[in-house]
Write a protein that holds these residues in place. Structure first.
Motif, PDB file in Angstrom:
ATOM      1  N   GLU A  58      52.747  44.253  35.731  1.00 27.89           N
ATOM      2  CA  GLU A  58      51.806  45.376  35.886  1.00 27.89           C
ATOM      3  C   GLU A  58      50.383  44.888  36.091  1.00 27.89           C
ATOM      4  N   TYR A  59      50.009  43.832  35.382  1.00 31.00           N
ATOM      5  CA  TYR A  59      48.664  43.272  35.529  1.00 31.00           C
ATOM      6  C   TYR A  59      48.454  42.786  36.966  1.00 31.00           C
ATOM      7  N   PHE A  60      49.416  42.058  37.516  1.00 29.81           N
ATOM      8  CA  PHE A  60      49.265  41.552  38.883  1.00 29.81           C
ATOM      9  C   PHE A  60      49.321  42.687  39.906  1.00 29.81           C
ATOM     10  N   ASN A  61      50.115  43.721  39.640  1.00 29.96           N
ATOM     11  CA  ASN A  61      50.108  44.884  40.535  1.00 29.96           C
ATOM     12  C   ASN A  61      48.748  45.581  40.510  1.00 29.96           C
ATOM     13  N   LEU A  62      48.131  45.611  39.336  1.00 29.27           N
ATOM     14  CA  LEU A  62      46.829  46.256  39.178  1.00 29.27           C
ATOM     15  C   LEU A  62      45.729  45.486  39.917  1.00 29.27           C
ATOM     16  N   ILE A  63      45.735  44.169  39.798  1.00 28.61           N
ATOM     17  CA  ILE A  63      44.652  43.405  40.441  1.00 28.61           C
ATOM     18  C   ILE A  63      44.887  43.194  41.935  1.00 28.61           C
ATOM     19  N   ASN A  64      46.141  43.340  42.409  1.00 24.96           N
ATOM     20  CA  ASN A  64      46.424  43.148  43.826  1.00 24.96           C
ATOM     21  C   ASN A  64      46.352  44.457  44.621  1.00 24.96           C
ATOM     22  N   GLY A  65      46.284  45.514  43.937  1.00 19.12           N
ATOM     23  CA  GLY A  65      46.130  46.619  44.753  1.00 19.12           C
ATOM     24  C   GLY A  65      46.527  47.958  44.503  1.00 19.12           C
TER      25      GLY A  65
END
Length: 65
Positions: A58-65
């Motif tokens: 979820e963190y990487f989905n949040l920062i990627n877009g």
């Protein structure tokens, strides 16, 4: 090679005659306890791993877009 065979023979003799073994019913009881705790700890580790994997995803989905 004879010394290896002699060592193994003496080792078995020592295990048979000099080692005090846990009585069979107690060994069975302790084995069940170890199995239960192993299962519980593995489920706990699996749960923590699943939660952290989802959080990191979820963190990487949040920062990627």
């Amino acid at each position: 090679m004879a010394s290896v065979a002699n060592y193994i023979k003496e080792s078995f003799g020592e295990l048979k005659n000099n080692v005090s073994w846990t009585p069979w019913p107690e060994a069975q009881k302790l084995t069940i306890i170890v199995v239960v705790f192993t299962i519980l700890f593995s489920l706990a580790i699996w749960g923590v791993d699943t939660v952290f994997s989802k959080l990191i995803g979820e963190y990487f989905n949040l920062i990627n877009g």
